[in-house]
Scaffold this active site. Structure first.
Site, PDB file in Angstrom:
ATOM      1  N   ARG A  41       0.846  -1.181   0.000  1.00 51.00           N
ATOM      2  CA  ARG A  41       0.000   0.000   0.000  1.00 51.00           C
ATOM      3  C   ARG A  41       0.891   1.245   0.000  1.00 51.00           C
ATOM      4  O   ARG A  41       2.034   1.199   0.440  1.00 51.00           O
ATOM      5  CB  ARG A  41      -0.899   0.018   1.232  1.00 51.00           C
ATOM      6  N   LYS A  67      -1.154  -2.237   7.565  1.00 49.73           N
ATOM      7  CA  LYS A  67      -2.383  -1.535   7.927  1.00 49.73           C
ATOM      8  C   LYS A  67      -2.826  -1.945   9.331  1.00 49.73           C
ATOM      9  O   LYS A  67      -2.959  -3.126   9.639  1.00 49.73           O
ATOM     10  CB  LYS A  67      -3.472  -1.880   6.902  1.00 49.73           C
ATOM     11  N   HIS A 143      -3.716   2.474  -6.039  1.00 51.19           N
ATOM     12  CA  HIS A 143      -4.139   1.197  -5.455  1.00 51.19           C
ATOM     13  C   HIS A 143      -4.288   0.116  -6.521  1.00 51.19           C
ATOM     14  O   HIS A 143      -4.336  -1.078  -6.200  1.00 51.19           O
ATOM     15  CB  HIS A 143      -5.451   1.364  -4.689  1.00 51.19           C
ATOM     16  N   ARG A 146      -1.710  -2.641  -6.407  1.00 55.43           N
ATOM     17  CA  ARG A 146      -1.984  -3.760  -5.487  1.00 55.43           C
ATOM     18  C   ARG A 146      -2.925  -4.770  -6.137  1.00 55.43           C
ATOM     19  O   ARG A 146      -2.710  -5.973  -6.054  1.00 55.43           O
ATOM     20  CB  ARG A 146      -2.588  -3.216  -4.192  1.00 55.43           C
ATOM     21  N   HIS A 169      -3.927 -10.253   4.012  1.00 57.08           N
ATOM     22  CA  HIS A 169      -5.344 -10.153   4.329  1.00 57.08           C
ATOM     23  C   HIS A 169      -5.640 -10.968   5.582  1.00 57.08           C
ATOM     24  O   HIS A 169      -5.114 -12.083   5.740  1.00 57.08           O
ATOM     25  CB  HIS A 169      -6.201 -10.700   3.175  1.00 57.08           C
ATOM     26  N   TYR A 178     -10.294 -11.189  -5.878  1.00 60.61           N
ATOM     27  CA  TYR A 178      -9.370 -11.230  -7.007  1.00 60.61           C
ATOM     28  C   TYR A 178      -9.526 -12.524  -7.789  1.00 60.61           C
ATOM     29  O   TYR A 178      -9.415 -12.541  -9.007  1.00 60.61           O
ATOM     30  CB  TYR A 178      -7.930 -11.078  -6.515  1.00 60.61           C
TER      31      TYR A 178
END
Length: 208
Positions: A41, A67, A143, A146, A169, A178
């Site tokens: 990110r 994050k 983004h 990513r 994740h 995805y």
């Protein structure tokens, strides 16, 4: 945000390479290849320090503050090619590369002061690199790098669990988005229907 195709990613990198004869050009190339090959990110790139690059096993890694994290307790792998591009940029920096907490990527204020490159500046640079190859759409943003990493990983044969770990994740549900996108891209149902209703079949007679 939409992922870039493999061809468009190559165009972005190729265009950045052509401009990599300056410190700024080398920096931008390093950021782009880092984003596309790790799925980081923008905020993770901003927080990165030179000291976060280390050797694990027989390869290079970049420790990151992900994050919602307070510490740099995770890392992404850097291929030899990516490491070399980053190192080529760092060699042009006047800053002592051994300084602790030295920002990995910097920019200059109008006053000439060198500061840590902020996420907003990174995003703007990435967006400009997309526009340079004709991708001037709201669907493509920083983004998208990513998303591009995730979809291209799956297309190249990575498992859904491998991509989940790479993207860090917490739930595989986020990663499955995805997977569904890749399957949708591979599907030829639209073409099948289009051919069925728009192409003349042998023996068909149409009234004028």
């Amino acid at each position: 945000r939409q992922p870039l195709t493999e061809e468009d990613i190559r165009k972005v990198i190729h265009n950045a390479r052509k401009k990599s004869n300056t410190i700024k050009g080398k920096r931008n190339l390093a950021i782009l290849v880092l984003l596309f090959t790790t799925g980081l990110r923008g905020i993770e790139v901003e927080r990165a320090n030179i000291e976060d690059i280390d050797v694990v096993g027989d390869g290079y890694v970049l420790y990151i503050q992900g994050k919602g994290r307070d510490d740099k307790d995770n890392f992404v792998k850097l291929t030899a090619d990516v490491y070399q591009i980053i190192f080529s940029y760092l060699e042009t920096r006047e800053t002592n590369l051994d300084d602790k907490y030295n920002p990995l990527f910097t920019t200059f204020l109008r006053s000439g002061k060198e500061i840590r490159m902020k996420t907003a500046v990174i995003r703007r640079m990435v967006k400009d690199s997309f526009r340079a190859i004709g991708l001037d759409s709201r669907a493509f943003s920083a983004h998208s790098t990513r998303h591009s990493f995730a979809t291209l990983s799956l297309i190249q044969g990575a498992s859904i669990l491998e991509v989940k770990e790479s993207l860090r994740h917490s739930s595989i549900t986020s990663t499955q988005i995805y997977s569904h996108l890749v399957e949708q891209m591979k599907s030829d149902t639209n073409e099948l229907v289009s051919n069925a209703i728009l192409k003349n079949k042998k023996g068909d007679k149409h009234e004028k």
